[in-house]
Design a protein around this motif. Structure first.
Motif, PDB file in Angstrom:
ATOM      1  N   ASP B 191      46.365  47.242  51.007  1.00 20.61           N
ATOM      2  CA  ASP B 191      46.855  46.506  49.840  1.00 20.61           C
ATOM      3  C   ASP B 191      48.271  45.993  50.055  1.00 20.61           C
ATOM      4  N   LEU B 223      34.732  45.088  43.934  1.00 19.69           N
ATOM      5  CA  LEU B 223      34.437  43.653  43.872  1.00 19.69           C
ATOM      6  C   LEU B 223      34.423  43.156  42.430  1.00 19.69           C
ATOM      7  N   PHE B 224      34.356  44.089  41.469  1.00 15.65           N
ATOM      8  CA  PHE B 224      34.305  43.704  40.062  1.00 15.65           C
ATOM      9  C   PHE B 224      35.642  43.907  39.357  1.00 15.65           C
ATOM     10  N   HIS B 225      36.682  44.294  40.093  1.00 20.51           N
ATOM     11  CA  HIS B 225      37.967  44.536  39.439  1.00 20.51           C
ATOM     12  C   HIS B 225      38.814  43.263  39.489  1.00 20.51           C
ATOM     13  N   PRO B 226      39.189  42.716  38.314  1.00 18.90           N
ATOM     14  CA  PRO B 226      39.884  41.425  38.302  1.00 18.90           C
ATOM     15  C   PRO B 226      41.249  41.453  38.992  1.00 18.90           C
ATOM     16  N   SER B 227      41.830  42.633  39.179  1.00 23.05           N
ATOM     17  CA  SER B 227      43.119  42.688  39.877  1.00 23.05           C
ATOM     18  C   SER B 227      42.944  42.727  41.391  1.00 23.05           C
ATOM     19  N   PHE B 228      41.900  43.383  41.866  1.00 22.05           N
ATOM     20  CA  PHE B 228      41.859  43.745  43.282  1.00 22.05           C
ATOM     21  C   PHE B 228      40.615  43.282  44.041  1.00 22.05           C
ATOM     22  N   ALA B 229      39.756  42.489  43.405  1.00 20.60           N
ATOM     23  CA  ALA B 229      38.494  42.114  44.052  1.00 20.60           C
ATOM     24  C   ALA B 229      38.727  41.376  45.371  1.00 20.60           C
ATOM     25  N   GLY B 230      39.815  40.620  45.461  1.00 27.05           N
ATOM     26  CA  GLY B 230      40.109  39.907  46.701  1.00 27.05           C
ATOM     27  C   GLY B 230      40.319  40.875  47.854  1.00 27.05           C
ATOM     28  N   VAL B 231      41.045  41.950  47.592  1.00 25.24           N
ATOM     29  CA  VAL B 231      41.259  42.973  48.622  1.00 25.24           C
ATOM     30  C   VAL B 231      39.918  43.588  49.019  1.00 25.24           C
ATOM     31  N   LEU B 233      36.957  42.321  48.836  1.00 26.73           N
ATOM     32  CA  LEU B 233      36.109  41.382  49.578  1.00 26.73           C
ATOM     33  C   LEU B 233      36.597  41.223  51.017  1.00 26.73           C
TER      34      LEU B 233
END
Lengths: 343, 343
Positions: B191, B223-231, B233
């Protein structure tokens, strides 16, 4: 961070046009900010604007010298350092898109300090972000997404900014890459943000706004690109996009830098809607933007007509044929109230 | 970066156990590396291992003092600085999970330099990564994914490492968070990596290996967390996971730190397979790991039986009931050849 405008464009002695790609992008989209250029002996780039000395630039009202060029090897040449120091002494801020931080070079850091000037490194954000919250915020947002990197995502939202403003809509380009930051004077290179803060940085780039205001957010990468999909997903979630435009380069068969084949436009639409719903359940496509440069006009028009029919969306090449059809669709899908103009 | 072991665990004068969470995690999973602890007056944490002076720690063979504690306000207290400097002078490296970089404190930087010692800031990677390539690489990989953050992803892969090794399998935990980096002596806080390099960093963390070797990669976020889904994925794409385990906390209704409701286990399985296929077309789930701490044993067993039936997957609480059923499934799905042991 707001970069003071207008700009003196520093081109150094770059060996070709490509090395000055950022500078050309700025001059294309913000000609009114590009008062003059400064070129050193041997420079192979030319923005077609007046060559100015530092003193002339200051007299013409320039506020910032922009280093919109790539330097070979990532090291700042000594003779560029001298020019940057001279610019700071002459009273200009300096903004750079180089990998190396201006402030890491003692002579530059000292000259900025001594002369009370700002240094901007647009590749590096010193901004502190919060993690994304995913909470709905007022205002309308459009994001450009792509079947690949370098498929026209920046160009598309810049063209939409122009086209929507001409239609009387309240629309602002929101930059997420270095060239875009120079063009808007503000923004963040999203690919340089620490991973935990991708969506939070986009929430910061595109804050709450008037309910009919449009933020036109520059997309990055592709949800299908194995190197950068995480960035693209964080951007999508942070953008909370109401609308998106798919950008596509029809002659490409594999994605940039990797062996993966390009996804179809249909796949990009479907996955963008599926994943974008997490932060905006009403997300929808409003157009397809195709870079048809490699096709003759007949082929280009036929391709766009096919795509429009297949996807039931306006399809255009923003450079060659303008963005009118996409603006029409935006107005139809998101009707402005009476107080907004309508052409 | 490899942190030299064994460790002297520095607990400072933290006001409660929670502030020493990282230290407890290290002591739980690598007791053989935790030779002793150093506590200052007022310390409310206790790892239950010998209290050692610096001289005793060195005599016992300690190589690194580990700051596995959180400090209030992000500022390193003066009296901690003194202890860190003393540790460096005594011949220990120092590894820290603090936000502040050790090397940014002049007294610490000078002492490390003067004594030829290493400083490790596990929250900050100075490692240079390439962007992810998505090219298949040999070796087998399992990733823990979650319905949310803090759902047992690190614990699950650590328990699997132990269980698979007991079964004679060649398996290594691969850390992507700070506690995990201390536990493996290696790895990257994913992160904290610059966004463009998430998947590339994971490719570095889990490089090509023997075809029957398992890397057990610690997942992050959801993958469903709006803060961290990019990480999440980028991690999924970089891991090129052959197998994944879904981690779940059944009493949670909204995701940590946001208002979004928790996805179902089914949604997580489906999206992980859908998106994971980009870099590994054969990705599949091999188990469900549930933190049943809040349930009595009867409820816990009933829930696990229901989940196993519903998803046709082994479901267990790794802490309470062990990981045997998941290891069984891994062996069944990915049979070891004869040269690998089989229990």
């Amino acid at each position: 961070m707001q970069i003071a405008t207008p700009y003196l464009m520093f081109l150094g002695d770059v060996p070709d046009r490509l090395a000055a790609k950022t500078a050309y992008g700025i001059a294309d989209w913000r000609p009114e900010w590009c008062i003059g250029q400064m070129r050193l002996p041997g420079c192979a780039a030319d923005l077609g604007i007046p060559d100015l000395t530092l003193q002339e630039a200051v007299a013409e009202g320039c506020r910032t010298m922009v280093i919109g060029v790539a330097n070979a090897g990532g090291v700042l040449p000594e003779h560029w350092v001298d020019e940057i120091v001279a610019a700071l002494k002459a009273g200009l801020d300096v903004a750079s898109g180089l990998h190396v931080r201006l402030g890491s070079i003692p002579a530059i850091a000292e000259a900025a300090e001594a002369n009370g000037r700002q240094l901007h490194d647009v590749r590096h954000s010193d901004q502190t972000f919060e993690t994304g919250k995913g909470t709905p915020r007022p205002g309308r947002r459009l994001l450009s997404v792509g079947t690949d990197c370098s498929a026209g995502k920046k160009y598309t939202v810049l063209a939409l900014e122009r086209g929507m403003r001409e239609r009387g809509l309240d629309a602002d380009f929101r930059a997420t890459g270095q060239t875009g930051v120079f063009i808007s004077g503000r923004g963040v290179s999203i690919d340089a943000v620490v991973a935990d803060f991708i969506s939070g940085a986009v929430e910061w780039i595109s804050p709450a706004a008037d309910s009919e205001h449009w933020d036109l957010i520059e997309g990055q990468g592709s949800l299908f690109h194995p190197s950068f999909a995480g960035v693209s997903l964080g951007l999508l979630h942070g953008a909370q996009a109401d609308a998106f435009v798919v950008c596509h380069e029809p002659t490409r068969t594999t994605m940039r830098g990797v062996a993966h084949k390009l996804p179809t436009i249909r796949e990009v639409i479907d996955l963008t809607v599926q994943l974008g719903r997490l932060t905006n359940p009403n997300i929808r496509p409003v157009g397809i933007a195709v870079n048809t440069q490699a096709l003759d006009e007949e082929c280009a028009r036929a391709l766009l007509a096919d795509l429009a029919r297949e996807h039931d969306l306006p399809a255009t090449d923003p450079v060659r044929f303008g963005v009118e059809p996409i603006v029409d669709r935006i107005v139809a899908e998101f009707p402005p109230s009476n107080r907004a103009a309508s052409a």
